[in-house]
Design a protein around this motif. Structure first.
Motif, PDB file in Angstrom:
ATOM      1  N   MET A  71      11.274  -6.476 -16.507  1.00 31.46           N
ATOM      2  CA  MET A  71       9.555  -6.351 -16.338  1.00 31.46           C
ATOM      3  C   MET A  71      10.118  -6.035 -14.573  1.00 31.46           C
ATOM      4  N   ARG A  72      10.877  -7.499 -14.414  1.00 23.43           N
ATOM      5  CA  ARG A  72      11.721  -7.548 -13.000  1.00 23.43           C
ATOM      6  C   ARG A  72      12.393  -6.201 -12.891  1.00 23.43           C
ATOM      7  N   ALA A  73      13.185  -5.713 -13.303  1.00 25.76           N
ATOM      8  CA  ALA A  73      13.748  -4.928 -12.793  1.00 25.76           C
ATOM      9  C   ALA A  73      12.459  -3.749 -11.554  1.00 25.76           C
ATOM     10  N   VAL A  74      11.636  -3.147 -12.969  1.00 21.16           N
ATOM     11  CA  VAL A  74      10.481  -2.076 -12.829  1.00 21.16           C
ATOM     12  C   VAL A  74       9.672  -3.407 -11.235  1.00 21.16           C
ATOM     13  N   LYS A  75       9.493  -4.592 -11.756  1.00 16.08           N
ATOM     14  CA  LYS A  75       9.138  -4.526  -9.957  1.00 16.08           C
ATOM     15  C   LYS A  75       9.199  -5.380  -8.828  1.00 16.08           C
ATOM     16  N   GLU A  76      10.557  -4.780  -9.491  1.00 15.73           N
ATOM     17  CA  GLU A  76      11.554  -4.841  -7.728  1.00 15.73           C
ATOM     18  C   GLU A  76      11.832  -3.064  -7.660  1.00 15.73           C
ATOM     19  N   ARG A  77      11.880  -1.999  -8.209  1.00 18.04           N
ATOM     20  CA  ARG A  77      11.623  -0.951  -7.942  1.00 18.04           C
ATOM     21  C   ARG A  77      10.204  -0.237  -7.854  1.00 18.04           C
ATOM     22  N   PHE A  78       9.662  -0.790  -8.595  1.00 17.41           N
ATOM     23  CA  PHE A  78       8.102  -0.771  -7.749  1.00 17.41           C
ATOM     24  C   PHE A  78       6.848  -1.467  -6.993  1.00 17.41           C
ATOM     25  N   PRO A  79       7.330  -1.411  -6.138  1.00 17.49           N
ATOM     26  CA  PRO A  79       6.558  -3.099  -5.400  1.00 17.49           C
ATOM     27  C   PRO A  79       4.926  -2.496  -5.102  1.00 17.49           C
ATOM     28  N   PRO A  80       4.261  -3.453  -5.887  1.00 16.15           N
ATOM     29  CA  PRO A  80       2.625  -3.017  -5.689  1.00 16.15           C
ATOM     30  C   PRO A  80       2.120  -3.269  -4.491  1.00 16.15           C
ATOM     31  N   ARG A  81       0.531  -2.200  -3.850  1.00 17.05           N
ATOM     32  CA  ARG A  81       0.750  -2.348  -3.089  1.00 17.05           C
ATOM     33  C   ARG A  81      -0.151  -3.397  -2.285  1.00 17.05           C
ATOM     34  N   PRO A  82       0.059  -3.817  -0.898  1.00 16.39           N
ATOM     35  CA  PRO A  82      -0.496  -4.941  -0.226  1.00 16.39           C
ATOM     36  C   PRO A  82      -1.797  -5.179   0.069  1.00 16.39           C
ATOM     37  N   TYR A  83      -2.484  -6.879  -0.497  1.00 13.50           N
ATOM     38  CA  TYR A  83      -3.873  -6.958   0.428  1.00 13.50           C
ATOM     39  C   TYR A  83      -4.232  -6.528   1.144  1.00 13.50           C
ATOM     40  N   ALA A  84      -4.813  -5.043   1.275  1.00 13.84           N
ATOM     41  CA  ALA A  84      -5.815  -4.820   2.609  1.00 13.84           C
ATOM     42  C   ALA A  84      -6.571  -5.984   3.206  1.00 13.84           C
ATOM     43  N   ASP A  85      -6.955  -6.042   4.552  1.00 12.56           N
ATOM     44  CA  ASP A  85      -7.469  -6.770   5.096  1.00 12.56           C
ATOM     45  C   ASP A  85      -8.729  -5.732   6.386  1.00 12.56           C
ATOM     46  N   THR A  86      -8.351  -4.822   6.409  1.00  8.88           N
ATOM     47  CA  THR A  86      -8.764  -4.149   7.598  1.00  8.88           C
ATOM     48  C   THR A  86      -9.020  -2.418   6.582  1.00  8.88           C
ATOM     49  N   TRP A  87     -10.302  -2.398   6.741  1.00  7.97           N
ATOM     50  CA  TRP A  87     -10.797  -1.169   5.797  1.00  7.97           C
ATOM     51  C   TRP A  87     -12.276  -1.013   7.185  1.00  7.97           C
ATOM     52  N   PRO A  88     -12.936   0.661   6.738  1.00  4.24           N
ATOM     53  CA  PRO A  88     -14.256   0.586   7.384  1.00  4.24           C
ATOM     54  C   PRO A  88     -15.184  -0.181   6.573  1.00  4.24           C
ATOM     55  N   ALA A  89     -15.349  -0.339   5.613  1.00  9.92           N
ATOM     56  CA  ALA A  89     -16.735  -0.539   5.368  1.00  9.92           C
ATOM     57  C   ALA A  89     -16.359  -2.459   5.374  1.00  9.92           C
ATOM     58  N   THR A  90     -15.424  -3.424   5.574  1.00 11.08           N
ATOM     59  CA  THR A  90     -15.326  -4.531   5.984  1.00 11.08           C
ATOM     60  C   THR A  90     -15.687  -4.433   7.328  1.00 11.08           C
ATOM     61  N   SER A  91     -15.115  -3.942   7.641  1.00  8.49           N
ATOM     62  CA  SER A  91     -14.584  -3.832   9.761  1.00  8.49           C
ATOM     63  C   SER A  91     -16.306  -3.512  10.282  1.00  8.49           C
ATOM     64  N   GLN A  92     -17.259  -2.976   9.379  1.00  5.44           N
ATOM     65  CA  GLN A  92     -19.218  -2.968   9.524  1.00  5.44           C
ATOM     66  C   GLN A  92     -19.772  -4.407  10.226  1.00  5.44           C
ATOM     67  N   SER A  93     -20.583  -4.652  11.417  1.00  4.76           N
ATOM     68  CA  SER A  93     -21.315  -5.259  11.612  1.00  4.76           C
ATOM     69  C   SER A  93     -22.347  -5.732  10.273  1.00  4.76           C
ATOM     70  N   PHE A  94     -23.015  -7.391  10.653  1.00  7.86           N
ATOM     71  CA  PHE A  94     -23.558  -7.835  10.043  1.00  7.86           C
ATOM     72  C   PHE A  94     -24.793  -7.214   9.464  1.00  7.86           C
ATOM     73  N   GLU A  95     -24.782  -6.401  10.326  1.00  5.57           N
ATOM     74  CA  GLU A  95     -26.799  -5.032  10.772  1.00  5.57           C
ATOM     75  C   GLU A  95     -26.097  -3.809   9.456  1.00  5.57           C
ATOM     76  N   GLU A  96     -25.246  -3.987   9.835  1.00  4.12           N
ATOM     77  CA  GLU A  96     -24.827  -2.499   9.237  1.00  4.12           C
ATOM     78  C   GLU A  96     -24.390  -2.184   7.643  1.00  4.12           C
ATOM     79  N   VAL A  97     -23.850  -3.976   7.832  1.00  3.63           N
ATOM     80  CA  VAL A  97     -23.603  -3.947   5.593  1.00  3.63           C
ATOM     81  C   VAL A  97     -24.694  -4.076   5.306  1.00  3.63           C
ATOM     82  N   ILE A  98     -25.771  -5.086   5.559  1.00  2.00           N
ATOM     83  CA  ILE A  98     -27.266  -5.182   5.259  1.00  2.00           C
ATOM     84  C   ILE A  98     -28.182  -3.494   4.990  1.00  2.00           C
ATOM     85  N   ALA A  99     -27.403  -2.517   6.283  1.00  2.00           N
ATOM     86  CA  ALA A  99     -28.177  -1.005   5.951  1.00  2.00           C
ATOM     87  C   ALA A  99     -27.660  -0.343   4.935  1.00  2.00           C
TER      88      ALA A  99
END
Length: 815
Positions: A25-53
């Protein structure tokens, strides 16, 4: 043989061994790292009004007005609360809030206090709002956060709106039964957790993401390895790279093929120079060894040899061992300590005699001799480590151990061969009964009672990952599906092994491709053959499929076929010996566990054999319950075949042995067999000789027999002519090869030779050619007899095993 036992509060050991489980398992983890947790993408970058809409529009808008109102109000309160935390996007603000650092379980309790929302149903409204924000991809809680909180409605929304084409394709591939089963629902829940946490669709999930989920699952539920059916689905869809692991199911419990450094360092030797030497030595031998032998060699040299030396003399860093250290190590190596932890926490130690003492001595002796041999070719590399070998040739002898093993195995075979028919019958009876119980459970509705063989069972009320569970009349839970599986594969194993005599690893590697047909060149008859894959000898062999074996094979094939396609499913299997994954094969010994096809395990077979033997009630010579191991069927097969008249060299081919002595070692000789074979030999010999030879001789015949030996004495020696035969040389003894000259008559032979030389010269001088030829033959015979005497009188040299000067000089050189 048990030497002593004792119970300790805390066990004494040399040093704790580092486990290699999970290295894969450790060898696989080193060979295939996971995708990082993103904190910016279109849906989360919208304003309060745009999200509610967005939440007010399909497909995120709920069909029910009240449900939509709950979700909108909850989302508004969560977004207003997150506005107080730093960040450019809603995900960044979520990560800075206490919610991200907590768990999903804590959110249900603390969300109202965090947000300051004081409505009557504040927790329900906030949960609905979080559901809407997650469904709209505004917030992405981490995997660990999601594992502590379940949502039954989120699965339908994600499958419908996140990746509808991917989920539709997946549903078509796995089929309706697997898709709607409890295990299928669990697999879909894992997929939606990955989509929620990392975004994207099913095709975007990576091997590292799957490994990250399994690690988070084990942290949340210690002792559980989680279910990896979701990964098998993704791999079957073709979403994983070609070099991705075949499955994630056993990676957390297996080591795989680790490096030589890891094999040595798991025992933590204290001497750095010796540690480096052992690594170099094993690497030098690695190309000529399989992985199992390499692992055994590392265990023998590091744990059983060098760690013991360091325990006896701490700080030692040379292979030139003092005599007292060698003596102490040999004494300690004759025994081994077996430890078992008791329920009260104490440890029970049992000291037993080491069965493979000779093999250990042989391995250490080979280590020292290899260094000395290699030092001749590479003195700068191996020369400094050459030292006197602490193990003599006598220490490395295994003949006594082999005789003990042979006697023990013969006794096992003699006890189990007569019981084989009983074991086969009981195994079949047990499978038939367990199959009837499973049929009765399937016919009963969920939560209802049913009766089987006089006992009342209650089927569980709802479907689960183990649907064939019931409760007996005592309230004990019984997995009738697993019981029937174990009974069937135990019966199949017994039948397969008793008709083929193969090793258990060869049985588990038998596939549908192993069944071939062969047309006899003489009669044209087509016969079925079983092709046995290479095992220990790396040589394939073919076995004739008997009618009984054909019936067993047809039953196995009918059981493992895919009901949708009619084909035997192909899947990769793990080689427990070589620690590698085999390519997908249609193995015969396969079953479905956890929603995935897997090889029938040895533990399941071993447990099933124990259940069958317990039911038989058979005992051994000591009155103890008789046990059967899979390898016992191999010994019984070879013994029964040879006893039935099969030539040993044919039995060797069928068993796949490289040496016929190994085959005869498997053959258990009964005392009655030896007596009957001797009698048959005498009878056969008498039948081939004239009957008159076995009558009582007359006085005249006896006197003639004694007189023959009196007439064998000659002037030059003794005549070795057999009784009743005439002299073929008409008493010209010098010419006869049967004359055995006496050393004391050497001078007479020389005189005869010289006389023959003179007579030959006279015959040549007088022209007596015929006389000369006869004398030449007599001269050759005389010279031959003189040569025999000279060879017999030549002094012989007895080798006393004393070292040569080169050996003595080599030992005096300090490393």
């Amino acid at each position: 043989m048990v030497i002593s036992t004792q119970t300790l509060e805390s066990p004494t050991s040399i040093r704790a061994t580092q486990t290699l489980a999970g290295e894969a398992m450790r060898a696989v983890k080193e060979r295939f790292p996971p995708r990082p947790y993103a904190d910016t993408w279109p849906a989360t970058s919208q304003s309060f009004e745009e999200v509610i809409a967005r939440l007010n529009q399909p497909p995120l808008r709920a069909a029910s007005a009240s449900t939509h109102d709950y979700r909108r109000r909850g989302a508004q309160n969560i977004l207003r609360w997150l506005q107080d935390y730093p960040g450019e996007t809603w995900q960044q603000r979520w990560n800075a809030s206490p919610a991200a650092a907590s768990t999903g379980r804590e959110w249900n309790k603390l969300a109202a206090g965090w947000t300051g929302y004081g409505a009557v149903n504040a927790n329900g409204i906030l949960n609905s709002g979080l559901f809407a924000l997650v469904s709209g991809d505004v917030l992405r809680p981490s995997l660990r956060w999601q594992l502590t909180r379940a949502s039954t409605n989120l699965r339908a929304v994600i499958c419908q709106h996140r990746d509808p084409e991917g989920f539709t394709r997946l549903q078509q591939m796995v089929g309706p039964e697997s898709w709607s089963s409890h295990l299928g629902i669990l697999a879909k829940n894992v997929l939606l957790k990955l989509l929620v946490a990392k975004g994207g669709g099913l095709a975007d999930i990576t091997v590292g993401d799957a490994v990250e989920y399994l690690e988070a699952f084990r942290e949340n539920r210690p002792g559980s390895y989680g279910q990896s059916l979701f990964y098998s689905w993704l791999k079957d869809l073709g979403y994983m790279p070609p070099d991705a692991p075949a499955t994630l199911r056993f990676l957390a419990r297996t080591a795989g093929q680790v490096s030589v450094e890891q094999l040595v360092d798991r025992y933590d030797p204290q001497s750095k120079p010796i540690r480096d030497l052992l690594v170099e030595y094993l690497k030098e031998r690695q190309p000529t060894m399989d992985y199992t032998s390499l692992e055994d060699a590392s265990r023998m040299l590091v744990r059983n040899f060098w760690l013991q030396i360091e325990r006896i003399q701490p700080g030692i860093d040379t292979l030139r061992l003092p005599p007292e250290v060698v003596t102490a190590w040999k004494q300690a190596s004759r025994t081994k300590v077996e430890r078992r932890r008791l329920p009260d926490g104490s440890v029970h130690e049992t000291v037993t005699e080491r069965a493979n003492y000779g093999n250990l001595m042989m391995g250490v002796r080979a280590f020292y001799l290899d260094l000395a041999h290699w030092a001749v070719e590479e003195p700068e590399r191996w020369g400094p480590w050459v030292a006197p070998c602490p193990v003599s040739d006598a220490d490395a002898s295994t003949s006594k151990h082999e005789k003990r093993v042979k006697a023990k195995m013969d006794q096992r075979t003699r006890e189990r061969l007569p019981a084989l028919s009983t074991v086969v019958r009981v195994a079949r009876t047990q499978w038939d009964e367990d199959r009837e119980g499973l049929d009765a459970l399937r016919a009963a509705p969920l939560g209802s009672q049913f009766t089987f063989r006089g006992r009342t069972y209650t089927r569980q009320k709802k479907d689960s990952s183990t649907p064939f569970r019931a409760y007996d009349d005592t309230g004990r839970r019984v997995h009738l599906g697993l019981v029937e599986e174990r009974a069937f594969w135990t019966w199949a194993t017994i039948e397969f092994l008793q008709h083929t005599g193969v090793r258990i690893e060869e049985m588990l590697e038998a596939s549908h491709h192993s069944l071939i047909q062969y047309k006899l060149p003489t009669t044209g008859e087509v016969v079925p053959l079983l092709q046995v894959a290479p095992s220990k000898t790396d040589e394939e062999r073919l076995l004739l499929v008997s009618p009984e074996l054909a019936d067993v094979l047809s039953t196995i094939i009918a059981r493992v076929r895919d009901p949708r396609t009619g084909a035997i499913p192909m899947f990769p299997s793990y080689d427990v010996a070589e620690k590698t994954w085999n390519p997908p094969m249609p193995l015969l010994f396969q079953w479905t566990w956890g929603g995935q096809r897997t090889t029938v395990s040895r533990n399941l077979i071993r447990k099933g054999l124990n259940e069958v033997m317990e039911r038989t009630g058979l005992t051994n010579a000591a009155g103890q319950p008789l046990d059967f191991a899979p390898h016992d069927f191999r010994r019984i097969f070879i013994t029964d075949a040879i006893r039935s008249g099969l030539p040993p060299h044919i039995a060797q081919v069928l068993a796949g042995h490289g040496d016929i002595n190994t085959t005869m070692g498997y053959n258990a000789i009964y005392p009655s067999d030896a007596i009957e074979a001797h009698r048959a030999f005498i009878a056969r010999r008498r039948s081939l000789r004239p009957s008159e030879e076995y009558r009582t001789p007359t006085n005249e015949e006896w006197d003639a027999f004694l007189a023959h030996f009196e007439k064998r004495k000659l002037s030059l020696g003794t005549c070795a002519r057999a009784f009743g035969t005439s002299c073929i040389h008409e008493h010209a003894c010098v010419r006869c090869s049967l004359l055995r000259p006496e050393p004391s008559q050497r001078d007479r032979l020389i005189e005869i030779r010289d006389n023959l030389i003179d007579r030959i010269a006279e015959a040549q001088r007088e022209g007596w050619l015929g006389e000369g030829e006869g004398l030449e033959i007599s001269l050759a015979g005389a010279e031959e007899k003189l040569a025999q005497l000279d060879e017999a009188l030549k002094p012989t040299v007895t080798h006393l095993g004393l070292p040569t000067f080169g050996q003595i000089a080599g030992r005096s050189n300090a490393p």
